[in-house]
Design a protein around this motif. Structure first.
Motif, PDB file in Angstrom:
ATOM      1  N   SER A  60      33.015  19.656  -8.413  1.00  0.00           N
ATOM      2  CA  SER A  60      32.918  19.050  -9.744  1.00  0.00           C
ATOM      3  C   SER A  60      33.964  17.959  -9.958  1.00  0.00           C
ATOM      4  O   SER A  60      33.999  17.321 -11.010  1.00  0.00           O
ATOM      5  N   GLY A  61      34.852  17.780  -8.990  1.00  0.00           N
ATOM      6  CA  GLY A  61      35.873  16.745  -9.074  1.00  0.00           C
ATOM      7  C   GLY A  61      37.086  17.128  -9.900  1.00  0.00           C
ATOM      8  O   GLY A  61      37.884  16.262 -10.262  1.00  0.00           O
ATOM      9  N   LEU A  62      37.246  18.429 -10.200  1.00  0.00           N
ATOM     10  CA  LEU A  62      38.365  18.854 -11.043  1.00  0.00           C
ATOM     11  C   LEU A  62      39.627  19.184 -10.250  1.00  0.00           C
ATOM     12  O   LEU A  62      40.730  19.089 -10.779  1.00  0.00           O
ATOM     13  N   ILE A  63      39.471  19.601  -8.989  1.00  0.00           N
ATOM     14  CA  ILE A  63      40.620  19.892  -8.133  1.00  0.00           C
ATOM     15  C   ILE A  63      40.391  19.264  -6.767  1.00  0.00           C
ATOM     16  O   ILE A  63      39.272  18.879  -6.422  1.00  0.00           O
ATOM     17  N   THR A  64      41.470  19.177  -6.015  1.00  0.00           N
ATOM     18  CA  THR A  64      41.397  18.775  -4.616  1.00  0.00           C
ATOM     19  C   THR A  64      41.895  19.946  -3.779  1.00  0.00           C
ATOM     20  O   THR A  64      42.630  20.804  -4.275  1.00  0.00           O
ATOM     21  N   THR A  65      41.488  19.959  -2.538  1.00  0.00           N
ATOM     22  CA  THR A  65      41.865  21.048  -1.640  1.00  0.00           C
ATOM     23  C   THR A  65      42.272  20.454  -0.303  1.00  0.00           C
ATOM     24  O   THR A  65      41.662  19.495   0.165  1.00  0.00           O
ATOM     25  N   ARG A  66      43.326  21.035   0.280  1.00  0.00           N
ATOM     26  CA  ARG A  66      43.721  20.622   1.627  1.00  0.00           C
ATOM     27  C   ARG A  66      44.134  21.861   2.414  1.00  0.00           C
ATOM     28  O   ARG A  66      44.665  22.818   1.859  1.00  0.00           O
ATOM     29  N   ARG A  67      43.821  21.825   3.675  1.00  0.00           N
ATOM     30  CA  ARG A  67      44.220  22.910   4.573  1.00  0.00           C
ATOM     31  C   ARG A  67      45.559  22.563   5.198  1.00  0.00           C
ATOM     32  O   ARG A  67      45.804  21.417   5.569  1.00  0.00           O
ATOM     33  N   SER A  68      46.407  23.567   5.317  1.00  0.00           N
ATOM     34  CA  SER A  68      47.702  23.389   5.957  1.00  0.00           C
ATOM     35  C   SER A  68      48.017  24.667   6.717  1.00  0.00           C
ATOM     36  O   SER A  68      48.231  25.719   6.092  1.00  0.00           O
ATOM     37  N   GLY A  69      48.005  24.578   8.024  1.00  0.00           N
ATOM     38  CA  GLY A  69      48.211  25.778   8.822  1.00  0.00           C
ATOM     39  C   GLY A  69      47.103  26.773   8.528  1.00  0.00           C
ATOM     40  O   GLY A  69      45.931  26.437   8.587  1.00  0.00           O
ATOM     41  N   GLY A  70      47.475  27.971   8.155  1.00  0.00           N
ATOM     42  CA  GLY A  70      46.487  28.998   7.830  1.00  0.00           C
ATOM     43  C   GLY A  70      46.152  29.059   6.359  1.00  0.00           C
ATOM     44  O   GLY A  70      45.360  29.897   5.941  1.00  0.00           O
ATOM     45  N   GLY A  71      46.742  28.183   5.546  1.00  0.00           N
ATOM     46  CA  GLY A  71      46.535  28.247   4.100  1.00  0.00           C
ATOM     47  C   GLY A  71      45.672  27.123   3.565  1.00  0.00           C
ATOM     48  O   GLY A  71      45.531  26.073   4.185  1.00  0.00           O
ATOM     49  N   VAL A  72      45.101  27.379   2.413  1.00  0.00           N
ATOM     50  CA  VAL A  72      44.327  26.367   1.701  1.00  0.00           C
ATOM     51  C   VAL A  72      45.047  26.126   0.380  1.00  0.00           C
ATOM     52  O   VAL A  72      45.272  27.064  -0.389  1.00  0.00           O
ATOM     53  N   HIS A  73      45.427  24.886   0.125  1.00  0.00           N
ATOM     54  CA  HIS A  73      46.214  24.520  -1.046  1.00  0.00           C
ATOM     55  C   HIS A  73      45.365  23.701  -2.002  1.00  0.00           C
ATOM     56  O   HIS A  73      44.594  22.845  -1.583  1.00  0.00           O
ATOM     57  N   HIS A  74      45.553  23.948  -3.295  1.00  0.00           N
ATOM     58  CA  HIS A  74      44.745  23.292  -4.324  1.00  0.00           C
ATOM     59  C   HIS A  74      45.652  22.531  -5.281  1.00  0.00           C
ATOM     60  O   HIS A  74      46.749  22.973  -5.607  1.00  0.00           O
ATOM     61  N   ALA A  75      45.155  21.392  -5.747  1.00  0.00           N
ATOM     62  CA  ALA A  75      45.886  20.567  -6.714  1.00  0.00           C
ATOM     63  C   ALA A  75      44.884  20.017  -7.727  1.00  0.00           C
ATOM     64  O   ALA A  75      43.690  19.923  -7.459  1.00  0.00           O
ATOM     65  N   LEU A  76      45.386  19.680  -8.877  1.00  0.00           N
ATOM     66  CA  LEU A  76      44.557  19.109  -9.933  1.00  0.00           C
ATOM     67  C   LEU A  76      44.162  17.683  -9.568  1.00  0.00           C
ATOM     68  O   LEU A  76      44.988  16.889  -9.133  1.00  0.00           O
ATOM     69  N   ALA A  77      42.891  17.360  -9.706  1.00  0.00           N
ATOM     70  CA  ALA A  77      42.403  15.995  -9.476  1.00  0.00           C
ATOM     71  C   ALA A  77      42.484  15.214 -10.784  1.00  0.00           C
ATOM     72  O   ALA A  77      42.695  15.786 -11.863  1.00  0.00           O
ATOM     73  N   ALA A  78      42.284  13.923 -10.706  1.00  0.00           N
ATOM     74  CA  ALA A  78      42.363  13.067 -11.893  1.00  0.00           C
ATOM     75  C   ALA A  78      41.388  13.537 -12.981  1.00  0.00           C
ATOM     76  O   ALA A  78      41.752  13.577 -14.162  1.00  0.00           O
ATOM     77  N   LEU A  79      40.182  13.902 -12.604  1.00  0.00           N
ATOM     78  CA  LEU A  79      39.208  14.362 -13.595  1.00  0.00           C
ATOM     79  C   LEU A  79      39.663  15.666 -14.259  1.00  0.00           C
ATOM     80  O   LEU A  79      39.463  15.863 -15.457  1.00  0.00           O
ATOM     81  N   GLY A  80      40.312  16.532 -13.502  1.00  0.00           N
ATOM     82  CA  GLY A  80      40.870  17.761 -14.073  1.00  0.00           C
ATOM     83  C   GLY A  80      41.951  17.457 -15.097  1.00  0.00           C
ATOM     84  O   GLY A  80      42.024  18.096 -16.153  1.00  0.00           O
ATOM     85  N   GLU A  81      42.774  16.470 -14.780  1.00  0.00           N
ATOM     86  CA  GLU A  81      43.813  16.056 -15.731  1.00  0.00           C
ATOM     87  C   GLU A  81      43.188  15.515 -17.006  1.00  0.00           C
ATOM     88  O   GLU A  81      43.658  15.799 -18.116  1.00  0.00           O
ATOM     89  N   ILE A  82      42.129  14.741 -16.866  1.00  0.00           N
ATOM     90  CA  ILE A  82      41.442  14.188 -18.033  1.00  0.00           C
ATOM     91  C   ILE A  82      40.842  15.306 -18.876  1.00  0.00           C
ATOM     92  O   ILE A  82      40.976  15.320 -20.100  1.00  0.00           O
ATOM     93  N   LEU A  83      40.190  16.263 -18.228  1.00  0.00           N
ATOM     94  CA  LEU A  83      39.591  17.397 -18.953  1.00  0.00           C
ATOM     95  C   LEU A  83      40.654  18.171 -19.714  1.00  0.00           C
ATOM     96  O   LEU A  83      40.502  18.437 -20.915  1.00  0.00           O
ATOM     97  N   LEU A  84      41.731  18.530 -19.041  1.00  0.00           N
ATOM     98  CA  LEU A  84      42.781  19.295 -19.710  1.00  0.00           C
ATOM     99  C   LEU A  84      43.469  18.482 -20.800  1.00  0.00           C
ATOM    100  O   LEU A  84      43.822  19.026 -21.843  1.00  0.00           O
ATOM    101  N   GLY A  85      43.610  17.190 -20.594  1.00  0.00           N
ATOM    102  CA  GLY A  85      44.187  16.324 -21.629  1.00  0.00           C
ATOM    103  C   GLY A  85      43.290  16.263 -22.860  1.00  0.00           C
ATOM    104  O   GLY A  85      43.763  16.270 -23.990  1.00  0.00           O
ATOM    105  N   GLY A  86      41.972  16.225 -22.652  1.00  0.00           N
ATOM    106  CA  GLY A  86      41.038  16.199 -23.774  1.00  0.00           C
ATOM    107  C   GLY A  86      41.029  17.485 -24.551  1.00  0.00           C
ATOM    108  O   GLY A  86      40.954  17.485 -25.789  1.00  0.00           O
TER     109      GLY A  86
END
Length: 103
Positions: free
Chosen positions: A69-95
């Motif tokens: 949905s474009g709200l978060i981004t995901t990246r793999r690092s070693g054995g873990g999967v890390h999540h961060a807020l995407a620009a659209l997520g920031e806009i949604l939460l700001g609204g």
């Protein structure tokens, strides 16, 4: 929403009101994931699962939906999967924050 759906210390949500509106829109688990990721960038799937009290498979399903949905981004690092807020997520939460605490 009657109270937090996850145990332990609650994220600050960066002062963001409108949790009930977000839960109504996304569902309580996805809303919790989005808010935690916003408050704790680089959250792992495992940490989200432990914090919310659901399985890692459940978190993986919800993060897939949030990512597609474009709200978060995901990246793999070693054995873990890390999540961060995407620009659209920031806009949604700001609204939602702009809508006020009763949203």
């Amino acid at each position: 929403m009657a109270g937090p759906i996850f145990p332990g210390p609650q994220p600050s949500y960066g002062g963001r009101p409108g949790r009930s509106a977000l839960a109504a829109l996304l569902g309580p688990t996805r809303a919790a994931v989005l808010l935690i990721v916003a408050d704790r960038p680089d959250s792992t799937t495992t940490a989200l699962a432990e914090g919310i009290g659901v399985s890692a498979a459940t978190i993986s399903h919800h993060t897939t939906v949030l990512r597609s949905s474009g709200l978060i981004t995901t990246r793999r690092s070693g054995g873990g999967v890390h999540h961060a807020l995407a620009a659209l997520g920031e806009i949604l939460l700001g609204g939602i924050a702009a809508a006020g605490p009763d949203a």
